[in-house]
Write a protein that holds these residues in place. Structure first.
Motif, PDB file in Angstrom:
ATOM      1  N   LEU A 130     -51.855  36.491  62.524  1.00 42.16           N
ATOM      2  CA  LEU A 130     -50.598  36.941  62.957  1.00 42.16           C
ATOM      3  C   LEU A 130     -51.023  37.132  64.611  1.00 42.16           C
ATOM      4  N   THR A 131     -51.644  38.040  64.891  1.00 45.19           N
ATOM      5  CA  THR A 131     -51.828  38.296  66.275  1.00 45.19           C
ATOM      6  C   THR A 131     -53.313  38.908  66.470  1.00 45.19           C
ATOM      7  N   LEU A 136     -39.356  45.365  58.462  1.00 47.01           N
ATOM      8  CA  LEU A 136     -40.356  44.378  57.777  1.00 47.01           C
ATOM      9  C   LEU A 136     -41.340  43.930  58.756  1.00 47.01           C
ATOM     10  N   GLU A 137     -42.547  44.370  58.617  1.00 49.46           N
ATOM     11  CA  GLU A 137     -43.577  44.100  59.805  1.00 49.46           C
ATOM     12  C   GLU A 137     -44.872  43.333  59.148  1.00 49.46           C
ATOM     13  N   ASP A 138     -45.672  42.702  60.139  1.00 60.57           N
ATOM     14  CA  ASP A 138     -46.704  41.925  59.839  1.00 60.57           C
ATOM     15  C   ASP A 138     -47.038  41.356  58.682  1.00 60.57           C
ATOM     16  N   VAL A 139     -46.039  40.360  58.432  1.00 63.87           N
ATOM     17  CA  VAL A 139     -46.017  39.299  57.478  1.00 63.87           C
ATOM     18  C   VAL A 139     -46.917  38.313  57.867  1.00 63.87           C
ATOM     19  N   LEU A 172     -36.177  43.185  61.218  1.00 67.11           N
ATOM     20  CA  LEU A 172     -37.407  42.477  61.632  1.00 67.11           C
ATOM     21  C   LEU A 172     -37.156  41.868  62.819  1.00 67.11           C
ATOM     22  N   ASP A 173     -38.419  41.529  63.644  1.00 71.64           N
ATOM     23  CA  ASP A 173     -38.489  40.750  64.887  1.00 71.64           C
ATOM     24  C   ASP A 173     -39.316  39.564  64.416  1.00 71.64           C
ATOM     25  N   CYS A 174     -39.019  38.383  64.976  1.00 72.10           N
ATOM     26  CA  CYS A 174     -39.776  37.269  64.789  1.00 72.10           C
ATOM     27  C   CYS A 174     -39.892  36.238  65.785  1.00 72.10           C
ATOM     28  N   TYR A 190     -36.631  33.461  57.327  1.00 71.22           N
ATOM     29  CA  TYR A 190     -36.061  34.807  57.021  1.00 71.22           C
ATOM     30  C   TYR A 190     -34.669  34.383  56.664  1.00 71.22           C
ATOM     31  N   ARG A 216     -43.738  45.764  76.887  1.00 72.40           N
ATOM     32  CA  ARG A 216     -45.018  45.595  76.503  1.00 72.40           C
ATOM     33  C   ARG A 216     -45.775  46.491  77.514  1.00 72.40           C
TER      34      ARG A 216
END
Ligand code: 16G
Length: 195
Positions: A70-71, A130-133, A166-168, A176, A194
């Motif tokens: 993911l990151t 909803l995070e870190d899918v 969520l952010d995506c 989604y 950031r």
């Protein structure tokens, strides 16, 4: 499916400590979910798979390597992992990191987090994120993304959150969207700084 490059930790009371009460997952109401094929739910995720809360021993089950899909994750020591796990566990009602384990290999193959924010508005409500899918590349195309996301959505509802967001990346909007997430008219701007 590639051979796992993990050595599965023994089941010990310490390794098996869950981040949150696993009974919550058994209570999810899948009755109104129409898009999962073959009757797949968090209680019946498919042969050899288990949906469960993150456990303390998941440091040794490829959890952090999975997140690298993911990151950036960084070089996290066992001590750092366990400290962060304990902080999350003690902040009960805020962190619901949920994973799918391949029971044949002991590997974590998908994960998503429900993060809960407590509020004063709307009669002291709770808002969910909803995070870190993430799903392992070897396990794509098996509905695991939909399974883990929907598990989190239903969990947010079960514990009384009034909305989940969520952010995506733009490319993920369709994914989604297929599970009911969408941009609200006139209210669809996620802004960030950031550091
Ligand atoms: C995506 C994730 C978000 C994650 C971020 C990490 C979902 C729905 N969204 O936006 O949870 O924290 O990527 O990327 O999983 P970043 O390290 O560039 O912020």
């Amino acid at each position: 499916m590639g051979a796992p490059d993990i050595t599965v930790p023994p089941s010990t009371p310490d390794n098996d400590i869950p981040l949150y009460d696993p009974k919550l997952l058994a209570e999810l109401d899948w009755s109104k979910v129409s898009y999962m094929k073959d009757g797949v739910t968090s209680n019946q995720p498919g042969h050899g798979l288990k949906v469960r809360p993150l456990r303390r021993g998941d440091y040794d089950r490829g959890f952090l390597k999975l997140l690298e899909q993911l990151t950036k994750v960084g070089d996290i020591s066992r001590e750092q992992f366990e400290k962060r796990f304990e902080i999350m566990r003690q902040n009960k009602d805020h962190y619901y990191v949920t994973v799918i384990e391949d029971l044949n290999t002991g590997e974590i193959v998908a994960s998503a987090t429900l993060a809960v924010e407590f509020k004063f508005i709307r009669n002291c409500t709770k808002r969910a994120r909803l995070e870190d899918v993430v799903v392992s590349p070897d396990y794509r195309g098996k509905q695991l993304g939909k399974l883990i996301v929907t598990t989190i959505t239903l969990l947010a509802r079960l514990i009384g959150c009034y909305k989940i967001g969520l952010d995506c990346k733009d490319a993920m909007k369709g994914f989604y969207g297929s599970m009911g997430y969408g941009c609200e008219e006139g209210n669809a701007n996620a802004m960030i700084i950031r550091f």
